[in-house]
Write a protein that holds these residues in place. Sequence first.
Motif, PDB file in Angstrom:
ATOM      1  N   ILE A 180      -6.638  -5.606 -10.639  1.00  0.00           N
ATOM      2  CA  ILE A 180      -5.643  -6.048  -9.653  1.00  0.00           C
ATOM      3  C   ILE A 180      -4.273  -5.476 -10.016  1.00  0.00           C
ATOM      4  O   ILE A 180      -3.796  -5.655 -11.132  1.00  0.00           O
ATOM      5  CB  ILE A 180      -5.567  -7.589  -9.596  1.00  0.00           C
ATOM      6  N   ASP A 181      -3.664  -4.756  -9.084  1.00  0.00           N
ATOM      7  CA  ASP A 181      -2.337  -4.190  -9.364  1.00  0.00           C
ATOM      8  C   ASP A 181      -1.243  -4.809  -8.499  1.00  0.00           C
ATOM      9  O   ASP A 181      -0.054  -4.477  -8.654  1.00  0.00           O
ATOM     10  CB  ASP A 181      -2.336  -2.664  -9.226  1.00  0.00           C
ATOM     11  N   ALA A 182      -1.625  -5.722  -7.574  1.00  0.00           N
ATOM     12  CA  ALA A 182      -0.619  -6.437  -6.773  1.00  0.00           C
ATOM     13  C   ALA A 182      -1.238  -7.720  -6.227  1.00  0.00           C
ATOM     14  O   ALA A 182      -2.461  -7.793  -6.032  1.00  0.00           O
ATOM     15  CB  ALA A 182      -0.107  -5.569  -5.623  1.00  0.00           C
ATOM     16  N   ILE A 183      -0.395  -8.710  -5.994  1.00  0.00           N
ATOM     17  CA  ILE A 183      -0.854  -9.970  -5.396  1.00  0.00           C
ATOM     18  C   ILE A 183       0.058 -10.330  -4.228  1.00  0.00           C
ATOM     19  O   ILE A 183       1.286 -10.251  -4.333  1.00  0.00           O
ATOM     20  CB  ILE A 183      -0.846 -11.134  -6.408  1.00  0.00           C
ATOM     21  N   PHE A 184      -0.584 -10.720  -3.126  1.00  0.00           N
ATOM     22  CA  PHE A 184       0.135 -11.224  -1.954  1.00  0.00           C
ATOM     23  C   PHE A 184      -0.179 -12.706  -1.820  1.00  0.00           C
ATOM     24  O   PHE A 184      -1.339 -13.095  -1.679  1.00  0.00           O
ATOM     25  CB  PHE A 184      -0.303 -10.462  -0.705  1.00  0.00           C
ATOM     26  N   HIS A 228      -6.496  -8.480   5.703  1.00  0.00           N
ATOM     27  CA  HIS A 228      -7.697  -7.664   5.861  1.00  0.00           C
ATOM     28  C   HIS A 228      -7.431  -6.440   6.736  1.00  0.00           C
ATOM     29  O   HIS A 228      -7.924  -5.339   6.444  1.00  0.00           O
ATOM     30  CB  HIS A 228      -8.826  -8.499   6.462  1.00  0.00           C
ATOM     31  N   ALA A 229      -6.659  -6.621   7.803  1.00  0.00           N
ATOM     32  CA  ALA A 229      -6.379  -5.509   8.710  1.00  0.00           C
ATOM     33  C   ALA A 229      -5.638  -4.384   7.994  1.00  0.00           C
ATOM     34  O   ALA A 229      -5.945  -3.193   8.196  1.00  0.00           O
ATOM     35  CB  ALA A 229      -5.569  -6.006   9.909  1.00  0.00           C
ATOM     36  N   ALA A 230      -4.660  -4.744   7.165  1.00  0.00           N
ATOM     37  CA  ALA A 230      -3.909  -3.723   6.430  1.00  0.00           C
ATOM     38  C   ALA A 230      -4.811  -2.965   5.468  1.00  0.00           C
ATOM     39  O   ALA A 230      -4.743  -1.731   5.365  1.00  0.00           O
ATOM     40  CB  ALA A 230      -2.759  -4.385   5.667  1.00  0.00           C
ATOM     41  N   ILE A 245       0.836  -1.211   0.000  1.00  0.00           N
ATOM     42  CA  ILE A 245       0.000   0.000   0.000  1.00  0.00           C
ATOM     43  C   ILE A 245       0.864   1.252   0.000  1.00  0.00           C
ATOM     44  O   ILE A 245       0.607   2.213  -0.744  1.00  0.00           O
ATOM     45  CB  ILE A 245      -0.951  -0.015   1.209  1.00  0.00           C
ATOM     46  N   ASP A 246       1.912   1.254   0.821  1.00  0.00           N
ATOM     47  CA  ASP A 246       2.823   2.403   0.872  1.00  0.00           C
ATOM     48  C   ASP A 246       3.477   2.671  -0.486  1.00  0.00           C
ATOM     49  O   ASP A 246       3.851   3.809  -0.793  1.00  0.00           O
ATOM     50  CB  ASP A 246       3.912   2.180   1.929  1.00  0.00           C
ATOM     51  N   ASN A 252      -5.321  -2.109  -5.375  1.00  0.00           N
ATOM     52  CA  ASN A 252      -6.190  -3.264  -5.620  1.00  0.00           C
ATOM     53  C   ASN A 252      -5.366  -4.536  -5.432  1.00  0.00           C
ATOM     54  O   ASN A 252      -4.905  -5.149  -6.395  1.00  0.00           O
ATOM     55  CB  ASN A 252      -6.791  -3.188  -7.017  1.00  0.00           C
ATOM     56  N   ILE A 253      -5.175  -4.900  -4.176  1.00  0.00           N
ATOM     57  CA  ILE A 253      -4.263  -5.983  -3.805  1.00  0.00           C
ATOM     58  C   ILE A 253      -5.053  -7.259  -3.549  1.00  0.00           C
ATOM     59  O   ILE A 253      -5.896  -7.322  -2.659  1.00  0.00           O
ATOM     60  CB  ILE A 253      -3.461  -5.601  -2.547  1.00  0.00           C
TER      61      ILE A 253
END
Length: 254
Positions: A157-161, A119-121, A92-93, A98-99
Amino acid sequence: MEEHIYKEGYRVIYGSSENSTVIARDLLQTFKNYQVDGYILAPTAGLDDDINQLVKEGYPVVVFDRASPDLQCSKVLVDNFRGSETAVLHLIDNGFRNIAMVTLAAGQDQMNERVNGYHAALQKHGLPAILKEIIYNEDPHKTIQNLKSLLKCKKDIDAIFFATNYLALSGLQALKESGLIITRDIGVAVFDDINNFALFNPAITAVAQPIKEIGLRVTKILLEELQDNHIIDSQNILLKTKLIIRDSSARLLV
């Protein structure tokens, strides 16, 4: 674990449950038949009663990696929640909004905590959650196709964890087959670092677990219980993770 236990004159008998409770129970009975002195376990779901029975019978037991609150034995765990939250906050930083998170539909405590951290982040920044669950032991080719479908349906979606390193390996293949380039089209972060992630191009950002310290703590507790005839109080140890920041989570090139 073997390195430290060998020094104390013990030997290790090892077995893998393949995350099956049936296999895990068979292994526990086999070990009991071999009259082992103590148990180090990464327990499967549904094994709490079996583990607590071992404790009642006087066996030293230490669990690691995953554990439920109902277990009446010593535990060496990592802070899955904070590790996951830290990785997603890092994304996010770096401008990702859209993770998606790809995790296991296994219901394991450590996986639940990683999802909770995700979810918390997002909630701290009012961002939407995009959660994709993969069946444990699913054929990698099927996982790749499922992830390609996700990317096709959710083009924003711009990132995946990824919740595990092996899910990430399938995910990286899905990105490649979808024509998406990390650092140009999408960012990536993974829970549970492996050496190969540093060799990828771009190198993959990952949450590193303190593997050596886990081994040290687990064997230390077990040896203490063996030497004290299992009369010491159970210990609950929660170890910190470390975010290894590499190129895959850098701001997207524009």
